[in-house]
Scaffold this active site. Structure first.
Site, PDB file in Angstrom:
ATOM      1  N   TYR A 168       0.717  -1.330  -0.106  1.00  0.00           N
ATOM      2  CA  TYR A 168      -0.142   0.025  -0.027  1.00  0.00           C
ATOM      3  C   TYR A 168       0.787   1.323   0.135  1.00  0.00           C
ATOM      4  O   TYR A 168       0.894   2.304  -0.845  1.00  0.00           O
ATOM      5  CB  TYR A 168      -0.988  -0.064   1.344  1.00  0.00           C
ATOM      6  CG  TYR A 168      -1.626   1.059   1.516  1.00  0.00           C
ATOM      7  CD1 TYR A 168      -2.887   1.187   0.950  1.00  0.00           C
ATOM      8  CD2 TYR A 168      -1.227   2.275   2.288  1.00  0.00           C
ATOM      9  CE1 TYR A 168      -3.745   2.319   1.137  1.00  0.00           C
ATOM     10  CE2 TYR A 168      -2.155   3.388   2.641  1.00  0.00           C
ATOM     11  CZ  TYR A 168      -3.562   3.439   2.061  1.00  0.00           C
ATOM     12  OH  TYR A 168      -4.371   4.311   2.173  1.00  0.00           O
ATOM     13  N   LYS A 172       1.098   4.037  -2.991  1.00  0.00           N
ATOM     14  CA  LYS A 172       0.991   5.504  -2.625  1.00  0.00           C
ATOM     15  C   LYS A 172       2.055   6.303  -3.121  1.00  0.00           C
ATOM     16  O   LYS A 172       1.788   7.370  -3.469  1.00  0.00           O
ATOM     17  CB  LYS A 172       0.546   5.724  -1.222  1.00  0.00           C
ATOM     18  CG  LYS A 172      -0.925   5.059  -0.634  1.00  0.00           C
ATOM     19  CD  LYS A 172      -1.897   5.522  -1.775  1.00  0.00           C
ATOM     20  CE  LYS A 172      -3.317   5.145  -1.328  1.00  0.00           C
ATOM     21  NZ  LYS A 172      -4.226   5.395  -2.203  1.00  0.00           N
TER      22      LYS A 172
HETATM   23  P1  NAI Z   1     -13.013   2.630   2.068  1.00  0.00           P
HETATM   24  O1  NAI Z   1     -12.716   1.028   1.981  1.00  0.00           O
HETATM   25  O2  NAI Z   1     -14.062   3.006   3.170  1.00  0.00           O
HETATM   26  O3  NAI Z   1     -13.530   3.198   0.530  1.00  0.00           O
HETATM   27  C1  NAI Z   1     -12.675   2.661  -0.584  1.00  0.00           C
HETATM   28  C2  NAI Z   1     -13.741   2.081  -1.743  1.00  0.00           C
HETATM   29  O4  NAI Z   1     -13.202   1.814  -2.698  1.00  0.00           O
HETATM   30  C3  NAI Z   1     -14.753   0.948  -1.232  1.00  0.00           C
HETATM   31  O5  NAI Z   1     -16.181   1.284  -1.469  1.00  0.00           O
HETATM   32  C4  NAI Z   1     -14.191  -0.023  -2.211  1.00  0.00           C
HETATM   33  O6  NAI Z   1     -15.468  -0.896  -2.749  1.00  0.00           O
HETATM   34  C5  NAI Z   1     -13.791   0.915  -3.386  1.00  0.00           C
HETATM   35  N1  NAI Z   1     -12.897  -0.019  -4.158  1.00  0.00           N
HETATM   36  C6  NAI Z   1     -11.896  -0.805  -4.123  1.00  0.00           C
HETATM   37  N2  NAI Z   1     -11.238  -1.228  -5.043  1.00  0.00           N
HETATM   38  C7  NAI Z   1     -12.103  -0.854  -6.048  1.00  0.00           C
HETATM   39  C8  NAI Z   1     -11.703  -1.139  -7.387  1.00  0.00           C
HETATM   40  N3  NAI Z   1     -10.920  -2.058  -7.867  1.00  0.00           N
HETATM   41  N4  NAI Z   1     -12.681  -0.510  -8.235  1.00  0.00           N
HETATM   42  C9  NAI Z   1     -13.597   0.273  -7.702  1.00  0.00           C
HETATM   43  N5  NAI Z   1     -13.902   0.431  -6.566  1.00  0.00           N
HETATM   44  C10 NAI Z   1     -12.903  -0.144  -5.755  1.00  0.00           C
HETATM   45  O7  NAI Z   1     -11.684   3.244   2.126  1.00  0.00           O
HETATM   46  P2  NAI Z   1     -11.222   4.862   2.274  1.00  0.00           P
HETATM   47  O8  NAI Z   1     -10.556   5.254   3.341  1.00  0.00           O
HETATM   48  O9  NAI Z   1     -12.460   5.799   1.985  1.00  0.00           O
HETATM   49  O10 NAI Z   1     -10.119   5.022   1.172  1.00  0.00           O
HETATM   50  C11 NAI Z   1     -10.452   5.878   0.041  1.00  0.00           C
HETATM   51  C12 NAI Z   1      -9.014   6.227  -0.457  1.00  0.00           C
HETATM   52  O11 NAI Z   1      -8.337   7.276   0.521  1.00  0.00           O
HETATM   53  C13 NAI Z   1      -7.948   5.117  -0.922  1.00  0.00           C
HETATM   54  O12 NAI Z   1      -7.428   5.259  -1.864  1.00  0.00           O
HETATM   55  C14 NAI Z   1      -7.270   5.207   0.301  1.00  0.00           C
HETATM   56  O13 NAI Z   1      -6.038   4.395   0.221  1.00  0.00           O
HETATM   57  C15 NAI Z   1      -7.038   6.570   0.860  1.00  0.00           C
HETATM   58  N6  NAI Z   1      -6.647   6.948   2.210  1.00  0.00           N
HETATM   59  C16 NAI Z   1      -7.661   6.883   3.101  1.00  0.00           C
HETATM   60  C17 NAI Z   1      -7.100   7.341   4.410  1.00  0.00           C
HETATM   61  C18 NAI Z   1      -8.186   7.264   5.621  1.00  0.00           C
HETATM   62  O14 NAI Z   1      -7.502   7.898   6.578  1.00  0.00           O
HETATM   63  N7  NAI Z   1      -9.432   6.899   5.500  1.00  0.00           N
HETATM   64  C19 NAI Z   1      -5.721   7.878   4.773  1.00  0.00           C
HETATM   65  C20 NAI Z   1      -5.046   7.754   3.558  1.00  0.00           C
HETATM   66  C21 NAI Z   1      -5.434   7.313   2.262  1.00  0.00           C
END
Ligand code: NAI
Length: 319
Positions: A168, A172
């Site tokens: 991951y 990133k």
């Molecule tokens: P989350 O798991 O709540 O949401 C991610 C969404 O992306 C999910 O609904 C999932 O079904 C969808 N997804 C995953 N793989 C997919 C694919 N191949 N095609 C289409 N949809 C797909 O996670 P969150 O926290 O909302 O993360 C969103 C972004 O923010 C990610 O890139 C994560 O790495 C990044 N991020 C989040 C942080 C946090 O504090 N929540 C910190 C740093 C980065």
């Protein structure tokens, strides 16, 4: 008092990947509430990227429509190039254009060496890096033709050191190189490419506990409320707006704090004379090499190399 006029997206079409849950959902809701037509992409799998479910994307679309906005669901996975192409085609077919791509979809497969194997790296790169690459690339001809586009990539402060989620953090980090370099090609075409590093309580941080901010800080409820996803989306929307003032930058947002993450250089140590510096010279000047006093932040590769070349020119003229 906030004197800035309302920033709206009327007539704009946005694709938000991974918008069925978490941060992507919040970004999609905000953009739609400001007049954008939104393609809500989400394949609906587990946080490790297993399985699929059309529910999350369709539920967010319904939420947007119920609030008076316009949206369509797309349940392709961004892990495949065809999925990314189809996603962009959905935007153009349904809404006639595409202006904004928010690359947000992400998964996490917690592991470090030696457990973190080639397959772990592959699936992680497929979603985060190739998903961003292919979705943005599919939108590019439309952006170039209309002389306008906004691209947001999603990095993570986890890149600063997340040994238990090695693939991951690696993906990133790669996105930062992608953002900065594509931004240079983008600008002359009216396109801006920027990166968000968000912090928010979402599905991964709620449930894994491993290294999550929530677990580390034993966060109480009031603090957890500040960690909601809607505290991140205003920065994403600003970067997606036509008035966005930056290109190739990394912005940080979470818990009501908004800031900039930059890549800087120390002035370092410059060896005098013609002799080839030795390993011992490096050791002897270690403090100066690492001294943060007078550090600088180049605006880009050209800025950095102009400085580098001027150092060579100075040496040439001082002889
Ligand atoms: P989350 O798991 O709540 O949401 C991610 C969404 O992306 C999910 O609904 C999932 O079904 C969808 N997804 C995953 N793989 C997919 C694919 N191949 N095609 C289409 N949809 C797909 O996670 P969150 O926290 O909302 O993360 C969103 C972004 O923010 C990610 O890139 C994560 O790495 C990044 N991020 C989040 C942080 C946090 O504090 N929540 C910190 C740093 C980065």
């Amino acid at each position: 008092m906030n004197a800035t006029p309302e920033l709206r997206f009327d007539g704009r079409v946005a694709v938000v990947t991974g918008a069925g849950r978490g941060l992507g959902r919040a970004h999609a809701l905000l953009l739609a509430s400001r007049g954008a037509k939104v393609v809500v992409n989400d394949f609906g799998g587990s946080k490790e990227g297993v399985g699929s479910d059309t529910g999350p994307a369709n539920e967010v679309v319904q939420e947007i429509i119920d609030a008076g906005g316009e949206a369509v669901a797309d349940t392709n996975s961004v892990a495949s190039e065809e999925g990314c192409q189809a996603l962009v085609e959905t935007a153009v077919r349904e809404f006639g254009r595409i202006d904004i791509v928010v690359n947000n979809a992400g998964i996490s497969r917690w592991a470090t060496f030696p457990e973190a194997d080639a397959e772990n790296l592959e699936i992680t790169l497929d979603v985060h890096l190739r998903g961003t690459w292919n979705t943005t690339r599919a939108a590019w001809p439309h952006f170039a033709e209309q002389g306008y586009g906004r691209v947001i990539t999603t990095a993570s402060t986890g890149m600063l050191g997340l040994p238990n989620n090695l693939a991951y953090a690696t993906a990133k980090g790669a996105l930062i190189g992608f953002t900065r370099s594509l931004a240079v090609a983008a600008k002359p075409q009216g396109i801006l490419v920027n990166c968000i590093a968000p912090n928010s309580v979402t599905r991964p941080s709620e449930t894994t506990g491993k290294g999550s901010i929530v677990a580390q800080n034993q966060m109480d409820e009031a603090r957890a409320a500040l960690m909601q996803t809607d505290r991140v989306s205003p920065m994403v929307a600003f970067l997606a707006h036509e008035s966005c003032p930056v290109n190739g930058e990394i912005l940080v947002a979470g818990a009501n704090r908004f800031g900039r993450w930059f890549l800087g250089f120390t002035e370092g140590w410059l060896a005098e004379g013609d002799a080839v510096p030795t390993v011992e010279d490096v050791a002897a000047h270690w403090e100066q090499i690492n001294d943060l006093d007078g550090f600088y932040v180049p605006s880009g590769l050209q800025d950095w190399s102009a400085r580098f070349m001027s150092q060579l020119a100075d040496m040439g003229t001082s002889k």
